[in-house]
Write a protein that holds these residues in place. Structure first.
Motif: not given
Ligand code: PXG
Length: 447
Positions: A123, A153, A232, A413
């Motif tokens: 990002v 993000h 998320s 989750r």
């Molecule tokens: N963008 C999006 C759309 C994401 O879903 C990130 C960036 C960040 O990625 P990193 O690799 O820096 O963590 C994510 C991460 C959940 C969950 O429970 C989602 C994410 C990470 C951990 C848990 O939905 N998405």
């Protein structure tokens, strides 16, 4: 490691990420089935040797299943040849080839891939590309980013600035990027509860971009960044026509559209990217997680030819983009990614996900009518069940459901009072059905 061994651990030094450290550490009862020991396919085994179906594919990253033999072998072989290859001013054949394969999987026009090590870095990289792109074109006044409420993000300062999750932002307000604004989120229980797939209501919310353009003037806006499907925040599915409308408005105003495909890339949508699934083409695509099944950290940004070409000016011995990471295109991550792309093709993962998505839709929507279930949402191989919060104790109902499900052998989750599901692509229809039934029993047991 047996159960007793894990109970002798000193839990204090490890500061767990995005976790309730005190709840987890203070009481052994809170840790039952929550110390992972090994994994294979769609399952984990805890230190008590309790088997858990992995209902979120790790954290959305292990769609091909844990320890896929092809990926494990690829990384082992790579270790025998080259461990780490200097990333700046040097290259390896594998990383060039991987960029080519990823560009081929992306929509037409996406021809260049920049590597980093996580979604958060992807990002930040994309945001920097957007600023530098406009500057290189003589539009340095385009400095503003537009994110979206409830957007996630990652956790870099760029990512939390454009992100829209209050808890991730409020403590760090002092470090936010200036000039960022947000589109409204598209989740509306009254209008869209229990929608299957893309809700019919809500495409007009994209027109809020016109309002922000009128407020700030298009000439100040560099990019709009959205997750095509918000993961998320609890699987918030874009309303029909919403993303197309955003695309039209970005094009009209010369604003770059960034799709954050960290969750949606490489399988979850039954297509390489959500851009193809929703048939909307952004200008930059971020990815991570599924690119190599979470085996070794890797992320990246895919850019169109025209964005890349804009950077390629000036003396050709000069660095064009002052950005990169020591581990950009790490040899082990690259090896795992090649194997993951091979497996996606050989095991026909995209058609499989498309078929399995229908099973998931039927299974989760079968929970409608259960007490305290106030919404059920799904989008390809992602789904969420939203629960009514307990009086005065938001989040507690979901924790209870989570713990009941652990007892019954499923790792869900939860976020707030939402239970999210992102099953592995290699799950069977029976496993998906069982997962939904465990959720039903757990919701009942949680009260
Ligand atoms: N963008 C999006 C759309 C994401 O879903 C990130 C960036 C960040 O990625 P990193 O690799 O820096 O963590 C994510 C991460 C959940 C969950 O429970 C989602 C994410 C990470 C951990 C848990 O939905 N998405």
């Amino acid at each position: 490691m047996g159960h007793n061994d894990s109970e002798q651990l000193n839990l204090n030094p490890y500061w767990m990420p995005f976790s309730h450290n005190r709840y987890y550490k203070q009481d052994a009862a809170h840790r039952v089935h929550r110390m992972l020991a090994r994994a294979e396919g769609s399952y984990y085994w805890t230190t008590e040797n309790h088997k858990l179906y992995d209902a979120l594919s790790g954290l959305w990253c292990c769609g091909l299943g844990h320890r896929h033999p092809r990926l494990v072998e690829a990384v082992k072989q790579q270790l025998d040849v080259l461990d780490y290859g200097t990333a700046f001013q040097m290259g390896t054949p594998g990383v060039f080839k991987l960029a080519e394969r990823i560009a081929e999987a992306a929509p037409a026009g996406f021809e260049h891939v920049f590597f980093c090590n996580s979604g958060s870095e992807a990002v930040d990289t994309a945001l920097k590309m957007a600023l530098a792109y406009h500057r290189a074109r003589g539009e340095a006044h385009r400095t503003r980013f537009i994110g979206r409420e409830k957007g996630y993000h990652g956790v870099g300062f760029g990512g939390i600035s454009v992100g829209g999750m209050v808890a991730n932002r409020k403590m760090f307000a002092a470090g936010m990027l200036p000039g960022v604004d947000h589109l409204p989120h598209t989740h509306n229980l009254k209008e869209m509860a229990f929608s299957r797939g893309e809700p019919q209501w809500g495409s007009h919310l994209a027109d809020e971009l016109e309002r922000l353009v009128a407020l700030h003037d298009a000439s100040t806006i560099a990019a709009v960044i959205v997750e095509p499907m918000q993961g998320s925040a609890g699987v918030i599915v874009p309303p029909q026509g919403y993303l197309k409308r955003l695309r039209e408005l970005c094009t009209k105003h010369g604003i770059l559209l960034i799709f954050d495909e960290v969750i949606t890339g490489f399988g979850r949508m039954g297509q390489p990217f959500a851009a193809q699934y929703f048939d909307v083409t952004p200008d930059l695509i971020t990815f991570a997680k599924g690119v190599n099944n979470g085996l070794v950290p890797m992320g990246g940004v895919i850019a169109t030819k025209s964005i890349y070409d804009t950077f390629m000016t000036g003396p050709d011995h000069m660095v064009e983009f002052f950005h990169g990471y020591t581990y950009s295109g790490h040899a082990l991550a690259v090896a795992a990614a090649h194997a993951a792309l091979d497996v996606i093709a050989e095991e026909q993962i995209y058609p499989r996900v498309n078929a399995l998505s229908k099973t998931l839709e039927e299974a989760v929507h079968g929970l409608k009518g259960e007490a305290n279930v106030i919404d059920i949402r799904n989008c390809q191989l992602a789904a969420a069940v939203e629960l009514a919060p307990m009086e005065g104790k938001p989040g507690l109902r979901a924790i209870r459901v989570f713990e009941e499900a652990l007892k019954r052998g499923v790792l869900f989750r939860f976020t707030g009072d939402i239970i999210a599901m992102g099953p592995t692509f290699v799950s069977t229809p029976e496993e998906i059905g069982h997962m939904a039934e465990v959720l039903r029993e757990s919701i009942r047991a949680a009260g």
